[in-house]
Design a protein around this motif. Structure first.
Motif, short mmCIF file in Angstrom:
data_model
loop_
_atom_site.label_atom_id
_atom_site.label_comp_id
_atom_site.label_asym_id
_atom_site.label_seq_id
_atom_site.Cartn_x
_atom_site.Cartn_y
_atom_site.Cartn_z
N GLN A 2 13.22 2.47 0.22
CA GLN A 2 14.29 1.84 -0.54
C GLN A 2 13.76 0.84 -1.57
O GLN A 2 14.46 0.45 -2.50
N ILE A 3 12.50 0.40 -1.41
CA ILE A 3 11.94 -0.58 -2.33
C ILE A 3 11.87 -0.02 -3.74
O ILE A 3 11.33 1.06 -3.96
N LYS A 4 12.43 -0.78 -4.68
CA LYS A 4 12.45 -0.37 -6.08
C LYS A 4 11.55 -1.25 -6.95
O LYS A 4 11.07 -0.81 -7.99
N VAL A 5 11.36 -2.50 -6.51
CA VAL A 5 10.57 -3.46 -7.27
C VAL A 5 9.68 -4.25 -6.31
O VAL A 5 10.13 -4.68 -5.26
N ALA A 65 4.91 6.09 -6.57
CA ALA A 65 6.17 6.08 -5.82
C ALA A 65 7.36 5.71 -6.70
O ALA A 65 8.49 5.64 -6.20
N GLY A 66 7.11 5.45 -7.98
CA GLY A 66 8.20 5.08 -8.87
C GLY A 66 8.71 3.67 -8.66
O GLY A 66 9.86 3.36 -8.96
N VAL A 67 7.84 2.80 -8.16
CA VAL A 67 8.21 1.41 -7.88
C VAL A 67 7.69 0.52 -9.01
O VAL A 67 6.51 0.58 -9.37
N LEU A 68 8.55 -0.31 -9.56
CA LEU A 68 8.19 -1.23 -10.62
C LEU A 68 7.43 -2.42 -10.04
O LEU A 68 7.83 -2.98 -9.02
N VAL A 88 -1.19 -1.07 -7.39
CA VAL A 88 -0.35 -0.70 -8.53
C VAL A 88 -0.27 0.81 -8.68
O VAL A 88 0.80 1.37 -8.99
N GLU A 89 -1.36 1.50 -8.45
CA GLU A 89 -1.35 2.96 -8.57
C GLU A 89 -0.42 3.58 -7.55
O GLU A 89 0.32 4.53 -7.86
N THR A 133 0.85 -1.19 0.00
CA THR A 133 0.00 0.00 0.00
C THR A 133 0.88 1.24 0.00
O THR A 133 2.10 1.16 0.15
N SER A 134 0.25 2.39 -0.14
CA SER A 134 1.03 3.63 -0.08
C SER A 134 1.68 3.81 1.28
O SER A 134 2.80 4.34 1.39
#
Length: 271
Positions: free
Chosen positions: A75-78, A97-100, A91-92, A66-67
């Motif tokens: 630090q999460i990127k993916v 947040a720029g997270v894949l 997903v939104e 979640t947001s």
């Protein structure tokens, strides 16, 4: 460069850990649901990649993506779903947040297709019904338990991605005609995948079997209600190996109880 991967201690095939642990640049940590929140938040805060189960009933809300979780773990990127579905991932919020976000599309496609035909054969050949009656009733004659063939019937696939495409291949082997509705696949590609492209209403009125193979999202939520079931052929079969919520279970029950539909089976594999 190294990456920290974190997953929950829910069931996963042992090869997942084995493959990751072979890579020197990947550090795998396992969050145990029985551990303290403080300990688990510390692990997640250091994660570059969070691998999370796709099943909402398995993942406590605080560990769903979640947001709020992303704000605590910048630090999460993916974020990686364990299956083709991604019900536990907003997903939104990830996009903002720029997270894949990645999923495992096609990973269990063969299993889903085989499961679909297992359910369909169970209904059409009355396998489960026969088993129960033979065990609990006497004086039966075989005509009372006679099923019907799939050959020559038409199956309509709502969604013809990886799983739907494999169902189309199995349907052809059974001698069935295949229709498909999928707004994300163009007509030529649907034909290349072994089906005739049609609208949803054409699929409903033209199919002896309707099988769901679409994701659950804002577009498909409550896609099948009383109107859709009533549009299906009298005596048609409804099969879903997709997520709950795409169809209205009370409406399905009504269509079965009234005798309009000839049978239905729901069997999600959790993918």
């Amino acid at each position: 460069m190294s990456f920290n991967v974190v997953r929950l201690d829910l069931w996963i095939h042992s090869c997942f850990d084995e493959i990751l642990q072979k890579h020197a640049g990947i550090n795998l940590s396992i969050m145990r649901l029985a551990d303290s929140d403080e300990n688990n938040w510390a692990k997640l805060a250091s994660a570059d990649i969070y691998h999370v189960s796709a099943a909402k009933d398995e993942v406590p809300l605080k560990w769903q993506v979640t947001s709020e979780l992303l704000a605590r773990c910048p630090q999460i990127k993916v974020v990686s779903s364990t299956g083709s579905g991604y019900d536990t991932i907003d997903v939104e919020a990830c996009t903002a947040a720029g997270v894949l976000v990645v999923n495992q599309a096609g990973g269990n496609a063969n299993s889903v297709a085989e499961h679909t035909f297992g359910l369909l054969l169970a209904v059409k050949r009355r396998i489960v019904e026969s088993d129960r009656l033979i065990k609990t009733t006497s004086g039966l004659v075989r005509e009372q338990l006679m099923g019907s063939e799939l050959a020559g019937k038409t199956i309509g696939l709502v969604g013809i991605g990886q799983a739907g495409m494999r169902v189309a291949q199995l349907a052809a082997a059974f001698g069935m005609d295949v229709l498909a509705y999928d707004p994300y696949v163009d007509k030529d590609e649907i034909q290349a995948r072994g089906a005739k492209p049609v609208s949803l209403d054409e699929l409903l009125t033209g199919s002896d079997v309707v099988s769901l193979h679409c994701p659950r999202n804002a577009e498909t939520l409550n896609m099948f209600g009383a109107r859709e079931f009533q549009c299906m052929r009298s005596g048609a079969i409804f099969i879903s190996t997709a997520r709950g919520g795409i169809h209205d279970e009370l409406a399905l029950h009504g269509a079965l109880e009234s005798g309009h539909l000839g049978g239905g089976w729901l069997g999600c594999l959790g993918g």
